[in-house]
Design an enzyme around this catalytic site. Structure first.
Site, PDB file in Angstrom:
ATOM      1  N   LYS B  39      44.382  39.281  29.124  1.00 51.31           N
ATOM      2  CA  LYS B  39      44.540  40.729  28.975  1.00 51.31           C
ATOM      3  C   LYS B  39      44.128  41.430  30.267  1.00 51.31           C
ATOM      4  CE  LYS B  39      43.167  44.426  25.737  1.00 51.31           C
ATOM      5  NZ  LYS B  39      42.300  44.746  24.580  1.00 51.31           N
ATOM      6  N   SER B 114      44.601  46.958  20.825  1.00 51.56           N
ATOM      7  CA  SER B 114      45.103  47.195  22.155  1.00 51.56           C
ATOM      8  C   SER B 114      45.582  45.934  22.877  1.00 51.56           C
ATOM      9  CB  SER B 114      44.022  47.874  22.999  1.00 51.56           C
ATOM     10  OG  SER B 114      42.919  47.009  23.182  1.00 51.56           O
ATOM     11  N   SER B 138      40.980  45.293  18.330  1.00 48.93           N
ATOM     12  CA  SER B 138      42.049  45.114  19.320  1.00 48.93           C
ATOM     13  C   SER B 138      42.564  43.689  19.485  1.00 48.93           C
ATOM     14  CB  SER B 138      41.596  45.637  20.682  1.00 48.93           C
ATOM     15  OG  SER B 138      41.581  47.040  20.667  1.00 48.93           O
TER      16      SER B 138
END
Lengths: 89, 433
Positions: B39, B114, B138
């Site tokens: 990420k 997210s 997330s």
């Protein structure tokens, strides 16, 4: 209830800026969110939090670190091996 | 020195990646030659790391996050950096400054957020595993929406060193993968003590998932099947829990009364922490250049108003307001009491049960642009934030579909009992596959 003036003031404090076009919408959304946060008024409890915690700070001794060029590489403005910043005073 | 490279050229139709590494090097080890996506809020030496924000466009970290260093040591090939909501602030990945990620199961829908890029990259088969981060759901939300597995580790189990901070007291780096085994393997690589993170605990994860859950007691909180939860999603998850009972587990009804204000406590806490953490983005040490001829205040405001997205500015302002003089007691102090009540509720329930199960998300993946109002987007996090407030581990495992879209079964466990929730997820996965 927060007003447009309040939102403008918070944006100043936080240094994030708010344009005239955004002000109305931000204020409306803020009030909806803060109204939801009012549920916290109902929270009961002492607020006393006890935990078995201890500090994990190390001795303040210099250790190997990144070379100066590496550290400065991402800075958009540099001068004589320093990072150049806007004036503070 | 790295011995080999792999070729990684994904057909990224979903905008899952912000940066692709075409020829990543790797060494030998448990993950030798396996492409792992990371990420974009996790620092990677020499690879641009933006947090999906214009304010970090072009930022090349000079060091690796501890979790990334451990991945490399285990032989993984860092395949690229995945899309996300800017700084992790969102539940859809639509808040990325570089365009939304699409859900591979239905490109008219969001992948969740997210960590939406990581989930989409796995769901589309571009990578087998990825790192995500979970501040309020997330990892678990996109895992549920895309039909993959995602684990939010116990707070303190994985080092946050090199994770670009949004809300330190809530967030953890965690593993995502197609299968529970892959997630468990990745967890084994990234968990353990790191002296660069003062909240890091010496709790390495050395575990092979076991499918035997006979005698396990599962708490079923009424709040996870109540108001706001789609009845079809509830039905799918209840059926999955029935499956766990067939495998020899028993269920016990329970209640988490503090859920009433958990979401408010979460949003007050995370915005307060964000308002402080994001003060560092000033266009001086990194990011778009601040005009050094202007005064500090003017230059700083100019950079930040232009380079932060709307949701990031909204959260910084909310946090600044909640911490401001006269409001601190009403918001932040109350939120911390609420947080303690959430912790106490979990501790009480875990005296009687081994794990707690329910849906990961109250609905299936939203349509693109469906959640345009910020409060309605926040409300979608209601079932995931309690685990972050309490610091306990939680995993999402696919458990069927509703309207053709994946549904996630969430299993939460006692602090540092990540192994047990992995076993429950594994038992379920083995039984249905």
């Amino acid at each position: 209830m927060v007003t447009e003036k309040d939102v403008q003031h918070i944006a100043e404090l936080a240094d994030v800026g708010v344009s005239a076009g955004e002000l109305e919408n931000f204020t409306f959304q803020f009030n909806a969110i803060l109204e939801y946060f009012d549920i916290l008024d109902r929270v009961e409890g002492s607020g006393e939090i006890t935990r078995d915690l201890y500090n994990v700070l190390r001795e303040d001794e210099a250790e190997p670190s990144l070379p100066q060029e590496e550290v400065l590489r991402n800075a958009p403005a540099r001068e004589d091996g320093f990072i150049k910043a806007p004036r503070v005073m | 020195m790295p011995a080999q490279t792999i070729t990684f050229e994904p057909d990224d139709k979903y905008n899952a990646f912000l940066t692709v590494c075409n020829k990543p090097a790797h060494t030998t080890g448990k993950l030798a030659g396996i492409a792992v996506a990371v990420k974009d809020n996790i620092s990677t030496t020499g690879i641009e790391t933006t947090c999906a924000s214009k304010i970090l466009k072009g930022y090349i970290p000079p060091y690796d996050a501890h979790a990334v260093a451990l991945l490399k040591q285990a032989g993984a090939a860092i395949a690229g950096k995945t899309n996300m909501d800017e700084f992790g602030m969102g539940t859809t990945t639509e808040n990325s400054a570089f365009g939304p990620t699409l859900n591979p199961c239905d490109t008219g829908r969001v992948p969740g957020g997210s960590s939406g890029g990581s989930a989409a990259a796995i769901a589309a088969g571009m990578v087998r595993m990825a790192l995500g981060t979970d501040t309020g759901g997330s990892i678990r939300c996109p895992a549920a929406f895309c039909g993959i597995v995602g684990l939010k580790p116990s707070y303190g189990r994985v080092s946050r060193y090199g994770l670009i901070a949004y809300a330190n007291s809530l967030e953890q780096i965690g593993p995502m993968g197609k299968t529970v085994s892959d997630v468990s393997t990745l967890m084994g690589v990234i968990a353990g003590h790191d002296r660069h993170d003062s909240t890091s605990q010496n709790k390495p994860y050395d575990h092979m998932p076991k499918a035997d859950i006979r005698g396990l007691k599962i708490g079923i909180p009424e709040e996870y099947f109540g108001k706001g939860v789609d009845p079809q999603v509830s039905a799918v998850v209840k059926k999955a829990i029935g499956r766990l009972e067939e495998l020899g587990a028993s269920t016990v009804p329970c209640s988490i009364p503090s859920m009433e204000y958990a979401l408010a406590a979460y949003y007050v806490t995370c915005t307060c922490e964000a308002s402080s953490n994001l003060a560092r983005f000033d266009g001086v040490r990194y990011g778009p250049a601040a005009d050094t001829k202007k005064s500090w205040h003017d230059a700083y405001q100019e950079v930040r108003s232009a380079a932060f997205g709307t949701e990031v500015r909204r959260r910084i302002m909310l946090g600044t307001f909640a911490l401001s003089s006269g409001y601190y007691g009403k918001y932040y102090a109350k939120a911390q009491i609420a947080r303690e009540n959430v912790r106490n509720d979990f501790q009480r329930i875990f005296r009687d049960v081994d794990v707690i199960a329910g849906p990961t998300m109250p609905t299936i993946a939203f349509k693109l642009k469906e959640k345009s109002d910020p409060l309605s987007m926040y409300l979608a996090d209601i079932l995931t934030v309690p685990a972050n407030l309490a610091g306990i581990p939680a995993i999402s495992v696919p458990c069927g579909t509703s309207e053709g879209m994946p549904v996630g079964l969430q299993i939460m466990g006692r602090h540092f009992e990540d192994e047990r929730i992995v076993d429950v997820a594994y038992a379920y996965e083995q039984a249905v596959n």
